[in-house]
Design a protein around this motif. Structure first.
Motif, PDB file in Angstrom:
ATOM      1  N   SER A 119     -25.166 -26.426 -65.183  1.00 39.78           N
ATOM      2  CA  SER A 119     -23.741 -26.494 -65.530  1.00 39.78           C
ATOM      3  C   SER A 119     -23.486 -25.952 -66.936  1.00 39.78           C
ATOM      4  O   SER A 119     -22.362 -25.580 -67.260  1.00 39.78           O
ATOM      5  CB  SER A 119     -23.231 -27.924 -65.415  1.00 39.78           C
ATOM      6  N   THR A 120     -24.512 -25.870 -67.771  1.00 38.75           N
ATOM      7  CA  THR A 120     -24.308 -25.339 -69.126  1.00 38.75           C
ATOM      8  C   THR A 120     -23.974 -23.849 -69.108  1.00 38.75           C
ATOM      9  O   THR A 120     -23.399 -23.336 -70.073  1.00 38.75           O
ATOM     10  CB  THR A 120     -25.540 -25.563 -70.027  1.00 38.75           C
ATOM     11  N   LEU A 121     -24.286 -23.158 -68.025  1.00 35.15           N
ATOM     12  CA  LEU A 121     -23.958 -21.733 -67.940  1.00 35.15           C
ATOM     13  C   LEU A 121     -22.449 -21.515 -67.907  1.00 35.15           C
ATOM     14  O   LEU A 121     -21.969 -20.444 -68.288  1.00 35.15           O
ATOM     15  CB  LEU A 121     -24.606 -21.088 -66.723  1.00 35.15           C
ATOM     16  N   GLU A 122     -21.716 -22.533 -67.475  1.00 30.37           N
ATOM     17  CA  GLU A 122     -20.251 -22.426 -67.454  1.00 30.37           C
ATOM     18  C   GLU A 122     -19.675 -22.304 -68.859  1.00 30.37           C
ATOM     19  O   GLU A 122     -18.550 -21.855 -69.029  1.00 30.37           O
ATOM     20  CB  GLU A 122     -19.652 -23.645 -66.750  1.00 30.37           C
ATOM     21  N   LYS A 123     -20.453 -22.677 -69.862  1.00 29.08           N
ATOM     22  CA  LYS A 123     -19.992 -22.592 -71.245  1.00 29.08           C
ATOM     23  C   LYS A 123     -20.147 -21.189 -71.819  1.00 29.08           C
ATOM     24  O   LYS A 123     -19.661 -20.904 -72.899  1.00 29.08           O
ATOM     25  CB  LYS A 123     -20.761 -23.596 -72.107  1.00 29.08           C
TER      26      LYS A 123
END
Length: 110
Positions: free
Chosen positions: A51-55
């Motif tokens: 989910s950190t890739l969404e940042k």
């Protein structure tokens, strides 16, 4: 023919690999590089489904790999012009010790 063939576009901008792109500093750097549009941005990530890739902004190339696995790094460093190392975590002392080992592994590939 009234229809012109599509022009092929070759992006001649240099490519930069950002290691540690999902961390606090790495995210800021990636965002800035993408906004400036002077380089192509490739990021090394351990998990392509995190989910950190969404940042991270759109317009980056993702490479799955781990600094502790040399085989996984070969594609990440192929044809890049520069590498920016932002990886590290925990305390500054732990980060410095871990980063030294990670940098040595990365340098072995170059």
């Amino acid at each position: 023919s009234p229809y012109a063939a599509p022009l092929s576009f070759k992006d001649d901008r240099p490519e930069v690999l950002v290691v540690g792109a999902t961390g606090s500093l790495g995210r800021i750097l990636v965002r800035r590089l993408v906004l400036e549009s002077k380089v192509r941005v490739r990021v090394l990530v351990r998990d392509l489904y995190s989910s950190t890739l969404e940042k991270l902004p759109t317009g980056v190339t993702y490479c799955q790999g781990d600094l502790r696995n040399m085989d996984s790094l070969e594609y990440a460093v192929t044809d890049v012009d520069k590498i920016v190392f932002c990886a590290g975590g925990g305390s500054w002392v732990e980060a410095a010790e871990g980063a030294k080992d990670d940098l040595e592994r990365l340098q072995a590939l170059l």
